[in-house]
Design a protein around this motif. Structure first.
Motif, mmCIF file in Angstrom:
data_model
loop_
_atom_site.group_PDB
_atom_site.id
_atom_site.type_symbol
_atom_site.label_atom_id
_atom_site.label_comp_id
_atom_site.label_asym_id
_atom_site.label_seq_id
_atom_site.Cartn_x
_atom_site.Cartn_y
_atom_site.Cartn_z
ATOM 1 N N TRP A 1 0.821 -1.218 0.000
ATOM 2 C CA TRP A 1 0.000 0.000 0.000
ATOM 3 C C TRP A 1 0.850 1.261 0.000
ATOM 4 N N ILE A 2 1.996 1.212 0.667
ATOM 5 C CA ILE A 2 2.889 2.384 0.674
ATOM 6 C C ILE A 2 3.371 2.663 -0.755
ATOM 7 N N ILE A 3 3.812 1.616 -1.439
ATOM 8 C CA ILE A 3 4.340 1.785 -2.806
ATOM 9 C C ILE A 3 3.224 2.202 -3.778
ATOM 10 N N ILE A 4 2.062 1.572 -3.640
ATOM 11 C CA ILE A 4 0.943 1.916 -4.536
ATOM 12 C C ILE A 4 0.499 3.360 -4.297
ATOM 13 N N THR A 5 0.509 3.793 -3.027
ATOM 14 C CA THR A 5 0.152 5.179 -2.709
ATOM 15 C C THR A 5 1.123 6.141 -3.391
ATOM 16 N N TRP A 6 2.393 5.791 -3.383
ATOM 17 C CA TRP A 6 3.385 6.642 -4.038
ATOM 18 C C TRP A 6 3.124 6.700 -5.546
ATOM 19 N N PHE A 7 3.021 5.540 -6.180
ATOM 20 C CA PHE A 7 2.900 5.506 -7.643
ATOM 21 C C PHE A 7 1.551 6.012 -8.153
ATOM 22 N N ASN A 8 0.484 5.776 -7.406
ATOM 23 C CA ASN A 8 -0.853 6.146 -7.904
ATOM 24 C C ASN A 8 -1.351 7.491 -7.398
ATOM 25 N N ILE A 9 -0.828 7.956 -6.266
ATOM 26 C CA ILE A 9 -1.371 9.198 -5.699
ATOM 27 C C ILE A 9 -0.292 10.279 -5.561
ATOM 28 N N LEU A 10 0.697 10.016 -4.726
ATOM 29 C CA LEU A 10 1.647 11.088 -4.402
ATOM 30 C C LEU A 10 2.526 11.474 -5.591
ATOM 31 N N LYS A 11 2.964 10.495 -6.349
ATOM 32 C CA LYS A 11 3.849 10.817 -7.489
ATOM 33 C C LYS A 11 3.099 11.610 -8.564
ATOM 34 N N PRO A 12 1.958 11.129 -9.083
ATOM 35 C CA PRO A 12 1.296 11.908 -10.147
ATOM 36 C C PRO A 12 0.669 13.213 -9.661
ATOM 37 N N PHE B 1 4.206 15.089 -6.630
ATOM 38 C CA PHE B 1 5.593 15.149 -7.116
ATOM 39 C C PHE B 1 5.677 15.699 -8.543
#
Lengths: 217, 244
Positions: free
Chosen positions: B75-86, B89
């Motif tokens: 969930w941490i990685i998916i949160t980064w790739f699907n929410i925080l990164k797009p 960031f």
């Protein structure tokens, strides 16, 4: 200071609540894009909230390890599982985490070969416990309990091939139970729940319900 | 059974598991690649989870904790790739430091700050700022709930098909749905004493509720059974290769 700590949150909830409730009734492009943007903001905030969950989990297990409570050794597997998954996720198949997520990486391998089978097995275990609990507790002592029991048995048998072998009308009766009396009762419950949710939403918007602010100052 | 017997059972199962997998790897039934090792890992976890049916044991606890850790990492990685990164960031930070041809979206500072405020929950002095974030999310949810629930879960649910339908069974079904909804609502209406006609209708509501609870129970059991069948199929088809 009380203004910042208690009044501003109530104002934020009021403005957001009123704005989003009225937005629904404004058939304009700007209204639709407002919903889109603000919903995305909500998702972004929820994204940060994942780290609160992670902190709580790791804090709990770290304390178990630090205090060497009975069974502390198992907590190390939480860190092992999370650590290895995060490392594979950040490595991202050699592209690293600043690039788009790659497909077919070790991170995906962990998902398909650890998380999916373990999760499915965990939930399938419930089949045994539900059957065992039902056997011990289901007794047709009253007419209501008998109705519940009969409905459950018919739906269970009607969903498997052996049901049709026992009596060919069992599957259609199970379908009828699901689509007529079951749906009628669910509709009634849904209407009641919705009225409750709307009442709670109004209480939040107008600052009557403040439990989400927590205690303290 | 005593501890010695448990250890003995566990050892024999582990030995059998290792022997079977070594045999499969040597004979080429399972490849020594990501797919083959993935099947072995999934089988190990499946069997470890099912060992709980015998009793709570160390193998189950290891699998359980590993599962929790992997799920959190995922969930941490998916949160980064699907929410925080797009959303944060790439829209705010990257254009700020690098010429990407797009201007930084400064409006994103609002949800970013509210997100950071949420993390301040762990600070003794600044935890009150997290209330702003909660107020935003709760207010947003409350505002969206009101019109959507009125539309989808009240008005739409009050729409009934005509009682005089094309065929007699359809008419009976439509009548039963109407009766069920009204009687269940009356059962949950506590402003009137459940006596006389109201009591009779509310009793019909209880019968409808019992049928719904029974159906839900049966449906849930069968959903779990379906998962169980899926896992057994995985073991005897994908791993042991007994069925095709």
């Amino acid at each position: 200071m009380n203004f910042f700590k208690r009044t501003i949150p109530l104002i934020i909830a009021f403005i957001m609540g009123i704005m989003m409730a009225f937005q629904y009734y404004v058939p304009h492009e700007a209204s639709q894009s407002l919903l889109k943007v603000v919903t995305r903001w909500g998702i972004t905030i929820a994204g940060f909230a994942v780290f609160i969950g992670a902190y709580s989990l790791f804090h709990l297990h770290w304390n178990k390890i630090k205090r060497k409570v009975p069974g502390w050794g198992y907590s190390t597997f939480v860190f092992f599982g999370a650590g290895i998954t995060i490392i594979f996720g950040l490595y991202n198949g050699g592209e690293f985490f600043l690039h788009d997520k790659q497909e077919g990486t070790m991170f995906d391998w962990m998902y398909f070969n650890v998380q999916v089978p373990a999760g499915a097995t965990m939930f399938s275990i419930l089949a045994f416990f539900m059957a065992s609990a039902a056997y011990r507790t289901f007794r047709a002592r009253t007419s209501e309990a008998t109705i519940l029991l009969i409905a459950a048995v018919i739906v269970m048998l009607g969903r498997v091939p052996v049901g049709a072998l026992i009596w060919e009308f069992l599957p259609p009766i199970a379908d009828w139970i699901m689509s007529v009396p079951n749906m009628a009762a669910k509709r009634g419950i849904l209407i009641g729940v919705s009225i409750g949710a709307i009442a709670t939403s109004l209480r939040i918007i107008f600052g009557i319900e403040r439990a989400y602010l927590g205690g303290g100052d | 059974m005593d501890k010695k017997t448990d250890v003995s059972i566990l050892t024999w199962i582990l030995v059998a598991f290792c022997v079977i997998n070594i045999f499969f790897l040597v004979t080429g039934k399972l490849g020594f690649d990501a797919k083959g090792l993935g099947i072995i890992t999934a089988v190990a976890l499946t069997l470890a989870m099912y060992s709980f049916l015998y009793k709570d044991n160390p193998v189950f606890k290891i699998a359980e904790n590993l599962f929790v850790g992997v799920a959190m990492g995922y969930w941490i990685i998916i949160t980064w790739f699907n929410i925080l990164k797009p959303d944060v960031f790439e829209q705010l930070i990257v254009p700020f430091f690098k010429d990407t041809g797009n201007a930084p979206q400064y409006i994103v500072i609002i949800p970013t700050l509210l997100g950071i405020f949420m993390l301040l929950r762990f600070s003794d002095k600044l935890s009150w700022l997290s209330r702003w974030s909660f107020a935003f999310v709760v207010g947003l949810g409350a505002g969206i709930t009101i019109p959507n629930f009125i539309h989808a879960f009240i008005l739409k649910q009050l729409t009934f098909d005509s009682l005089i339908a094309g065929s007699l069974p359809d008419s009976i079904n439509n009548f039963l749905i109407l009766l069920g909804v009204v009687s269940v609502l009356i059962y949950f209406f506590f402003s009137l004493e459940h006596k006389g006609v109201i009591g009779g209708v509310s009793r019909i509501g209880v019968w409808f509720l019992m049928i719904a609870f029974g159906a839900s129970f049966g449906f849930t059991v069968m959903a779990r059974m379906s998962l169980l069948i899926g896992r057994i199929q995985f073991l005897i088809r994908d791993w042991l290769g007994i069925i095709q």
